[in-house]
Design an enzyme around this catalytic site. Structure first.
Site, mmCIF file in Angstrom:
data_model
loop_
_atom_site.group_PDB
_atom_site.id
_atom_site.type_symbol
_atom_site.label_atom_id
_atom_site.label_comp_id
_atom_site.label_asym_id
_atom_site.label_seq_id
_atom_site.Cartn_x
_atom_site.Cartn_y
_atom_site.Cartn_z
ATOM 1 N N ASP A 1 -3.254 4.763 -1.339
ATOM 2 C CA ASP A 1 -4.111 5.403 -0.343
ATOM 3 C C ASP A 1 -3.945 6.909 -0.449
ATOM 4 O O ASP A 1 -2.879 7.454 -0.160
ATOM 5 C CB ASP A 1 -3.727 4.922 1.062
ATOM 6 C CG ASP A 1 -4.637 5.500 2.132
ATOM 7 O OD1 ASP A 1 -5.620 6.176 1.783
ATOM 8 O OD2 ASP A 1 -4.374 5.250 3.327
ATOM 9 N N LYS B 1 0.863 -1.177 0.000
ATOM 10 C CA LYS B 1 0.000 0.000 0.000
ATOM 11 C C LYS B 1 0.896 1.221 0.000
ATOM 12 O O LYS B 1 1.710 1.403 0.908
ATOM 13 C CB LYS B 1 -0.941 0.021 1.192
ATOM 14 C CG LYS B 1 -1.853 1.255 1.191
ATOM 15 C CD LYS B 1 -3.034 1.142 2.132
ATOM 16 C CE LYS B 1 -2.675 1.595 3.513
ATOM 17 N NZ LYS B 1 -3.882 1.734 4.378
ATOM 18 N N ASP C 1 -11.954 3.910 3.796
ATOM 19 C CA ASP C 1 -11.215 3.907 5.064
ATOM 20 C C ASP C 1 -11.778 5.018 5.952
ATOM 21 O O ASP C 1 -12.618 4.782 6.811
ATOM 22 C CB ASP C 1 -9.724 4.097 4.797
ATOM 23 C CG ASP C 1 -8.903 4.025 6.079
ATOM 24 O OD1 ASP C 1 -9.492 3.835 7.159
ATOM 25 O OD2 ASP C 1 -7.666 4.156 6.014
ATOM 26 N N GLU D 1 -7.554 3.725 -2.328
ATOM 27 C CA GLU D 1 -8.210 3.976 -1.049
ATOM 28 C C GLU D 1 -8.505 5.464 -0.901
ATOM 29 O O GLU D 1 -7.608 6.291 -0.997
ATOM 30 C CB GLU D 1 -7.291 3.487 0.072
ATOM 31 C CG GLU D 1 -7.942 3.364 1.430
ATOM 32 C CD GLU D 1 -6.988 2.717 2.432
ATOM 33 O OE1 GLU D 1 -6.940 3.204 3.574
ATOM 34 O OE2 GLU D 1 -6.287 1.744 2.061
ATOM 35 N N LYS E 1 -10.097 -0.053 10.744
ATOM 36 C CA LYS E 1 -9.167 0.161 11.853
ATOM 37 C C LYS E 1 -9.945 -0.010 13.162
ATOM 38 O O LYS E 1 -10.765 0.850 13.520
ATOM 39 C CB LYS E 1 -8.541 1.551 11.768
ATOM 40 C CG LYS E 1 -7.726 1.786 10.504
ATOM 41 C CD LYS E 1 -6.933 3.068 10.576
ATOM 42 C CE LYS E 1 -7.782 4.307 10.458
ATOM 43 N NZ LYS E 1 -8.290 4.544 9.101
#
Length: 1703
Positions: free
Chosen positions: A1204, A1172, A1253, A1230, A1281
């Site tokens: 991301d 990532k 996210d 992301e 998360k």
């Protein structure tokens, strides 16, 4: 041509009919007494002598000189008694309570009002109950009904008898209602005074006359209030020595009243439909209309509003819609009540009938009416004309017609279901009679009474080929309870034979077993009004019948010995069986009345057995009216027993030794099959009828009784309330299935049939009930209906602290023969019979089967609007679940089983002028249901669906329920701590809690945000310990992108340390809602107030503690004993059965494209296969795209690349980036755009895969429904998360949602240490295993395991532990992996590296000591508690409220200890503090707020030389505010919590002084326990009463030892005695923080006014701090008055930030 005169009707004197639909005509009011003559003047003098008045009679005008008449009585309180099983029990309870008060009267109270309240069954109706006292000589007697403006769908009904006190006077005189308010306390919000305005009471006569400006009010001795959720029976004692009515007089009056009530009361009596009013009008009474007979009433709120007005108008009072008051046998006032005066007109009417046919028919109809059977269902026909003409001509009948006799029969069936009394069906002869057979069969099978009057040809026309002549004798065979073939009418037969026949039929219809009865009525011509001579001599013997309104033959039942009396040997045997049961199960089948539902609820609470409820029990769908769903564990509802039994392991484990079944019909076939194989030692079945309803042949004891009788016999016995391990596990399994059903239904974006079943209960507003069809709809409702529905927003909630905390929802259905015919017609009849708003839910085939029912719907007579929900899957979906669906060809199924169709339901509705909604989405269904409720019209809501999708979703739901049940049952049974226990699940308490602040070095700056340049990461390690030194570790790691900082987190942790210690460890891992419920019930903290990282760390610690306790890995705790994991196919199916997860490398794209590419190449060489890359940090997205191209150029395509953007790009920038990387085969981008609104647009335009996210992180509340906006297939992954979404439970459910929608679930870390990483590794493995299971259940292809975002381990140069977490390359070349075994080993052998720990703290030790402070008149020995560094110059002084102590502040003290020296004290009269008189003259010694403030000033000088911040709650807030305004030289700042500056006007202060003096007197005379019950029953504490620690708090309050000192403080420190500080607020010089609870409307308003007062004058001033600096106000969410108890964490944070502002 023959001229026929119109049919005569019996005379009816009608003033707006009672309970009539459609809307009432204009009101007319009247007054009834002997010999009243009409007057042409607008005011009529009524010379009627009033009856004897019980209680005090006060002429208010004569007491005008009494200056203290507005002051409250010495003692005023309400005592709430335990709920009663019957009204008779309620009366007994009231009498016992009065006797207890009589034995121990309130000491020293010269005046008082004592009210007793008891809940009685909701079936106790005010109008019926009042009818019991028609023969009583106790007056007044009254009834009223009123629609509430706050709840328009609800009709408040109240009745009462006797008078505790009466008032009469003139309301035009100023302060005239002061004396009334003396006896009506705001502490008893249900107490009311009833009476009339513009009516004068003449004491000397006594007389009642109309007089403008006059009033007459009384407080009833006994009162019944009928609410939507309960009925409350109450009684009131009033005494006042000042008017020569002593306590002994009040008790004597009370006893006399109750003697008459108990002698008059007959529980078996029923009210005639002719109404109450005619039975009260005696002799030759005449009627006179008057405009002032409308009953009005007052309560404390109305009196307060009257006091605030300059003048009083009639409109200020609460008025009734319908009412009557009877003051004597001759004096009767009424308004909008129905009057029916017979006056011997029946005899004249029948004798004047034009022929014998009409005479007999009129006798039949009149007798039906006298029996209370007034609803006639008439089918058109010639032979039945005499019956039809007589029924429609009677003034008290309600008649409806339908051209389809089959629909008409079912309509009558529905009416019988709703009213529990029969409708009368009239049909012609021939097949018209035969068409009634389906409804007769259903009524017979399900014990519903119907009276069938079928017209027939005379005998000479039978067997002679006459038209419409068939054999109707015993036409319905054994399906009727009684049959009689009436001969054709003739004057040779005594007419009384007709009456006895009907009375006999009625008896059989209503006697158990109830059911239909059939009277065949042969008629010769003429069938109309044609004159034909007949001899009235056939009416001989009916003289008495003509003169009264009773049935000719009254069937009387001898009163049996009460169920509370002696028991027979057989009943004793049943009681012994129940008492000895170890695993008892209460199974509730179909019950039909509110009274039965009430009895079952009380019985269930008494037994403490699990209660499995059928959908027709009325207890399956429950409206919560008090606390949070499921928190009241007094009744253990097992709503989902059907779905639990899907699991073979559960089916084998559930082995009840005793089953008690109430109600004999069970909907679930699965439950029925279970009963066949469970073989309990005893199976007890209770129902009203004697029939054998035992298809499984397992019943060992059959009891024929109503539910109340059976419940009474058991509730009189004392059973040991034991909660067994079996019970606890079964309750947990029900929660598991409930949460699984809820998750699956809401996770599915499309509108499904289970969704309809699940949410339909939420639409049952007010008094709404449900009628449910057969086939799939009733099964879906039984399986998937939501057991708990929030009803707490109802403005008419009077059950705020009563049992039960819920209201059952009546559900009816045709389950006798379970056919699909006649359902619409039945539902319409049910709506009329029940007088409720009916929601009817049927399938499309059922709807089409009864479209003629729409003709009945279109008549819209005598009922409330209906909502018919048609689940249209275009065929018979139930066959898709049967074995034939697996063997027959699709063509055969479609044509001969499904009966597929494309009929337009909307056009059918249009043909009948019925409103129609077509819904295809969840939102459309919700909108349609809202509209149907708002518009109050009949409507059909068509839910469009398909058979195949419905069958597939049901299959998925069943498999998930099966899997979850098996999984959790295995976990619960295999846990070592559970195996050794027999009686109950053992739960450990957390012995100690330790928190460690760590600081470790990182190898590089975090990619998540700014760095301080030292590459430092800080966080907290939690260590929980239980017995045997078993520990569990958790980690709290906030980072800068969170909405929390390190100080905030530390503050919460310090607070939680105190709460977590000694809390019960009863968390069920990953059970949705379990951890949040534990936080609420065990810690007393709203879960929403805890920071996500704190919640995650605490949950991590608990889960690791459970793993240590069970000597297994965290993964095993999360997964339980996987029932599908033992299946070899599943093991083969799972790609990741090795017990490890793949980890994605994290790369920060700083540097040139080549540098980034080389960094990736290096990591690839180490074994990483998925990367990532952080993008969006450069000047242009083109630069990021260039770096990616370089990576592919250097490393190639053998690696997976994610990027991301962290929402850094605009939509245009994201599109630019996407266009340049389309060929690079990115796994996903992301968060490519900064606006969530652009996400879907980006997916569609770029055609690139996207992951979420931060979007997930920003969703609050219940996340699952909010994720539906992201089901777009372009969104391929969710990055989760746990520390941001609030823990493992939330993370697992978000992952499951993603997997159900074919999206990847990626667990991601936020730079946690190895403690967090080791825990996340096991969570990630659980998520991977869950993904495999989800794919298999959904019959999807094998899923590829995700590479999880735990690559932050590379950033850890240092760690909190001495050992390292093993993460290494896989020998199979499938990337860098972390194994569950290594993660478990790390946590199991964890040793904290103390060098990395900055500080450690456990439970803060408080210092306790006392200081004596002397004043001129007294000495104050103060008890203090102290926390924090005693050398800290920041000193905070905490002042509790009335009844509190310094102990109230302990958790808050520990949280604030790092920030300040925190001191809490026991105020005078509270806790261990003492205030002592220094002089003998005690009268001069008053503990005022000013005195306390002066004493505290001296105390502060003892404590510190510096300034102090004062924090006060309620009474303490008044003291704190006084000090801030008057002692500012010593005060740095002040915080007031739910505080007030006092009362502005002198009159209010004077009255408040008296109120608090009265309360103090009450405290002294009745004791602390009684005082606490009354104190906390007020509206101010509504929110606090719902708090899980409320009972504990009350127990703490009851520990006060010096009641006299407490009472003195209450009186002396009254807000009325306090100087008003409103003017002083203008001169505030020290900063003030004003705090109020969101739910505390009163003090929220006061707080806002305080702030405005300060702000306005501060901004106008030229010197000193400005308003914003001087005054700040915050409203604490999820809290009421007691903010520091209800939601302490936001308060702690606000106070700490206030301290930072001050220092």
């Amino acid at each position: 041509m023959l001229a026929v005169s119109p049919p005569p009707r019996l005379p009816l004197l009608t003033f707006t009919p009672l309970r009539a639909f459609p809307p009432l005509p204009p009101r007319r009011r009247g007054l009834s007494r002997r010999c009243i003559r009409r007057s042409s003047t607008p005011l009529v003098l009524l010379r009627a002598r009033a009856g004897r008045h019980a209680g005090i009679v006060i002429d208010v005008d004569e007491m005008a000189e009494n200056g203290d008449r507005d002051l409250p009585v010495d003692v005023s309180f309400t005592r709430r008694l335990p709920p009663a099983l019957t009204v008779g029990d309620g009366l007994d309870a009231l009498l016992r309570a009065a006797n207890e008060v009589k034995a121990t009267p309130p000491a020293g109270a010269r005046s008082g009002v004592i009210r007793f309240e008891v809940l009685v069954p909701p079936s106790t109706k005010a109008l019926k109950w009042c009818s019991q006292f028609r023969g009583s000589s106790l007056f007044p007697q009254f009834y009223l009904s009123r629609k509430l403006t706050s709840v328009p769908s609800f009709q408040l009904e109240i009745c009462g008898i006797g008078s505790a006190i009466c008032f009469h006077g003139s309301y035009l005189v100023k302060n005239e209602f002061d004396l009334v308010s003396r006896y009506i306390s705001s502490d008893s919000h249900l107490i009311k005074a009833y009476g009339f305005v513009d009516m004068n009471y003449v004491k000397e006569s006594p007389l009642v006359e109309e007089k403008l400006g006059s009033y007459y009010f009384f407080i009833p001795q006994v009162e019944l209030s009928e609410f939507d959720s309960c009925s409350i029976l109450s009684s009131t004692l009033v005494w006042d020595d000042s008017i020569s009515h002593k306590f002994e007089d009040a008790v004597s009056l009370f006893e006399s009243c109750f003697d008459q009530i108990q002698n008059s009361y007959d529980s078996s009596a029923s009210i005639s439909h002719k109404g109450l009013v005619p039975s009260y009008i005696s002799g030759d009474a005449h009627l006179s209309e008057t405009g002032n007979a409308q009953l009005v009433y007052l309560d404390a709120e109305v009196l307060a509003s009257i006091d605030a007005k300059a003048s009083v108008e009639k409109e200020n009072f609460l008025t009734s819609d319908q009412s009557f008051v009877r003051f004597s046998p001759q004096l009767f006032l009424y308004s909008n009540m129905e009057l029916y005066l017979q006056r011997n007109t029946i005899e004249f009417f029948i004798k004047s009938c034009s022929n014998i046919n009409l005479a007999w028919a009129s006798l039949i109809v009149e007798e039906c009416v006298r029996l209370g059977f007034t609803y006639f269902c008439i089918a058109p026909g010639s032979r039945s004309s005499p019956l039809a003409l007589s029924a429609t001509g009677h003034p008290l009948t309600k008649c409806i017609s339908c051209y389809d006799e089959r629909s008409l029969g079912f309509h009558a069936l529905g009416y019988g279901r709703g009213s529990r009394k029969p409708a009368v069906v009239i049909t012609s002869s021939g097949t018209a009679v035969s068409n009634l057979l389906p409804s007769v069969v259903e009524a017979s099978q399900d014990f519903v009474p119907i009276i069938l009057l079928t017209a027939d040809r005379p005998p000479e026309l039978h067997d002679a080929g006459a038209n419409q002549a068939i054999n109707q004798v015993n036409h319905f065979g054994t399906f009727v309870r009684y049959f009689f073939n009436l001969p054709p009418p003739g004057d040779q037969i005594h007419a009384r034979m007709v009456l006895t026949t009907l009375d006999s039929a009625a008896y059989y219809a209503m006697q158990a077993p109830q059911g239909p009865v059939h009277i065949n009525c042969a008629f010769r011509e003429p069938l109309d009004y044609t004159n034909q001579h007949w001899n009235v001599d056939c009416l001989r013997g009916l003289d008495k019948w003509f003169k009264n309104s009773e049935p000719y033959t009254r069937y009387l039942r001898m009163k049996t010995v009460s169920a509370f009396g002696n028991y027979s040997c057989s009943v004793m045997e049943v009681l012994e069986i129940i008492e000895k049961a170890e695993q008892g199960l209460l199974l509730v089948g179909a019950i039909h009345t509110d009274e039965d539902m009430w009895a079952v609820a009380l019985l269930a609470r008494h037994l403490s057995w699990p209660v499995a409820t059928d959908i027709l029990s009325g207890l399956r769908l429950r409206k919560v009216v008090n606390s949070l769903p499921g928190l009241d564990k007094s009744i253990l509802f097992i709503d989902h027993i059907d779905q639990i039994l899907l699991s073979d392991s559960a089916k084998n484990w559930i082995s009840p030794d005793v089953i008690v079944q109430i109600g004999s019909r069970i909907t679930s076939k699965r439950v029925g099959m279970f009963l066949e194989t469970s073989f309990p030692s005893s199976y007890i079945l209770i129902d009203r009828h004697p029939c054998r309803h035992d298809p499984s042949h397992v019943v060992t004891h059959r009891i024929q009784a109503n539910v109340a009788e059976f419940a009474a016999s058991l509730c009189r016995c004392t059973f040991q309330r034991k909660r067994s391990r079996w019970t606890e596990i079964l309750t947990i399994l029900n929660s598991v299935v409930s949460q699984e059903i809820m998750f699956q239904i809401h996770a599915k974006c499309s509108l499904t049939e289970p969704y309809v079943a699940h949410i339909i209960g939420e639409s049952l507003y007010g008094d709404a009930v449900m009628f449910v069809g057969n086939s799939m709809v009733i099964r879906d409702l039984d399986m998937f209906g939501n057991g708990w529905m929030d009803y707490t927003t109802n403005g008419n909630n009077v059950m705020t602290h009563h049992f039960p905390d819920f209201v059952g929802t009546a559900v009816a259905g045709n389950r006798g023969a379970s056919g699909i015919d006649g359902l619409i017609s039945t539902a319409i009849g049910f709506a009329i019979g029940s007088n409720k708003h009916v929601f009817c839910v049927v399938g499309d085939i059922s709807f089409l089967h009864d479209t003629n029912g729409l003709a009945l719907l279109n008549q819209r007579a005598w009922r409330k609007p209906m909502t018919i929900i048609v689940v249209n899957n275009h065929g018979g979906a139930i066959f898709s679940f049967l074995p034939v669906a697996k063997t027959a060809s699709p063509q055969i199924l479609e044509k001969f089983f499904y009966a597929s169709h494309d009929i337009s339901i909307s056009k059918l509705c249009a043909a009948h002028r019925v409103k129609h909604f077509l819904v295809q989405t969840k939102a459309e269904l919700h909108d349609a249901l809202v509209k149907s409720n708002m518009e109050q019209v009949d409507c059909v809501v068509e839910v469009d669906n398909s058979i195949d999708s419905n069958a597939n979703f049901h299959r998925i739901m069943s498999m998930f329920s099966n899997y979850s049940t098996s999984q959790y049952l295995a976990y619960l049974l295999e846990a070592p701590c559970l195996k050794s226990e027999v009686d109950a699940i053992p739960v450990d308490r957390i012995d100690s809690v330790e928190c460690m602040l760590y600081r470790i070095q990182l190898s590089a700056p975090r990619t998540s945000g700014l760095s301080d340049g030292r590459f430092i990461h800080e966080g907290f390690v939690l260590k929980l310990r239980v017995v045997d030194n078993i520990v569990g570790f958790g980690e709290v790691a906030p980072i800068e992108i969170h909405e929390e900082d390190l100080l905030d987190v530390e503050e919460q942790l310090r607070f939680l340390l105190h709460r977590v210690k000694d809390s019960v460890l009863d968390v069920i891992p990953l059970l949705r809602g379990s951890f949040s419920n534990w936080i609420w019930t065990s810690l007393g903290i709203p879960p929403s107030s805890i920071f996500p990282s704190v919640k995650c760390g605490l949950e991590m610690a608990i889960l690791n503690l459970l793993a240590s306790q069970q000597k297994c890995s965290l993964f095993k705790v999360l997964a339980g004993c996987d029932p599908l994991g033992r299946d070899e196919n599943v093991i083969e199916y799972s790609q990741n059965s090795s017990g490890s997860i793949q980890i994605c490398a994290l790369v920060d794209c700083n540097g040139s494209p080549m540098e980034v590419a080389l960094a990736v190449a290096k990591l690839a060489a180490e074994g990483f296969t998925t990367f990532k890359l952080k993008v969006g940090r450069r000047e242009s997205p083109i630069e990021d795209a260039t770096a990616l191209h370089k990576i592919r150029e250097v490393v190639g395509y053998q690696i997976n690349i994610r990027v991301d953007a962290n929402q850094k790009w605009t939509y245009e920038q994201a599109v630019e980036f996407g266009s340049r990387v389309k060929s690079l085969r990115l796994e996903y981008i992301e968060e490519p755009v900064s606006s969530v609104n652009d996400l879907i647009k980006f997916c569609e335009n770029s055609v690139l895969p996207v992951a979420l996210d931060e979007t997930i992180d920003n969703l609050k509340g219940d996340i699952i429904p909010k994720l539906h906006q992201f089901v777009h297939p372009g969104i391929v992954a969710l990055v989760i998360k746990p520390s941001v979404v609030g823990g493992f439970e939330n993370a697992a459910h978000i992952a499951k949602w993603a997997q159900l929608h074919d999206k990847m679930a990626v667990i991601s870390s936020t730079y946690e240490s190895s403690i967090g990483l080791a825990s996340y590794i096991q969570l990630a493995h659980y998520v991977d295993q869950q993904s495999s299971i989800v794919s298999r259940i959904r019959n999807k292809d094998k899923c590829r395991a995700a590479a999880h975002g735990l690559g932050t381990y590379q950033w850890l140069r240092e760690d909190v532990s001495e050992q390292k977490l093993k993460i290494h390359a896989s020998p199979l070349g499938d990337g860098i992996r972390a194994s569950v075994e290594d993660a478990h080993g790390y946590l199991h052998h964890l040793n904290i590296n103390n060098d990395k720990i900055e500080r450690t703290y456990g439970e803060e030790k408080l210092r306790s000591y006392s200081i004596q402070v002397d004043a001129d008149d007294c000495s104050y020995l103060v008890k203090l508690r102290e926390a924090g560094d005693h050398t800290n110059e920041k000193v905070v002084l905490l002042l509790h409220g009335f009844l509190g102590t310094s102990e109230d502040w302990v958790p808050m003290m520990k949280a604030l200890a790092p920030s300040a020296r925190v001191i809490a004290i026991d105020l005078p009269g509270h806790g261990e503090s003492q205030i002592m008189q220094r002089h003998k003259n005690s009268e001069q010694f008053i503990v005022t707020v000013q005195l306390v403030a002066d004493l505290l000033l001296k105390l502060m000088c003892h404590i510190t030389d510096g300034e102090v911040v004062v924090v006060g709650y309620s009474m303490g807030a008044r003291i704190a505010l006084h000090m801030a305004l008057n002692q500012d030289h010593k005060i740095r700042g002040a915080v007031t919590i739910s505080g007030s500056p006092g009362l502005r006007d002198e009159a209010s202060r004077r009255r408040r002084i008296a109120i608090d003096k009265s309360r103090a007197q009450f405290l002294m005379s009745c004791g602390l326990e009684c005082f606490l019950q009354t104190w906390y029953s007020g509206k101010l504490w509504n929110s606090l009463r719902e708090h899980p620690e409320f009972n504990s708090l009350v127990r703490t309050r009851s520990k006060h030892k010096n009641i006299k000192a407490l009472a003195k403080v209450l009186a002396d420190s009254s807000v009325g005695r306090q100087k008003s500080l409103w003017e002083d607020l203008k001169h505030l010089k020290r900063p003030l923080l004003i705090v109020a609870g969101e739910k505390d409307a009163k003090f929220k308003d006061i707080s806002q006014k305080m702030r405005m007062e300060i702000m306005n004058h501060a901004e106008c001033g030229s010197d000193g701090p400005k308003g914003k600096e001087l005054c700040e106000m915050i409203i604490i969410p999820d809290s009421g008055h007691a903010v520091h108890v209800e939601n302490p964490l936001p308060l702690v944070r606000a106070v700490r930030k206030f301290l930072l502002k001050l220092y």
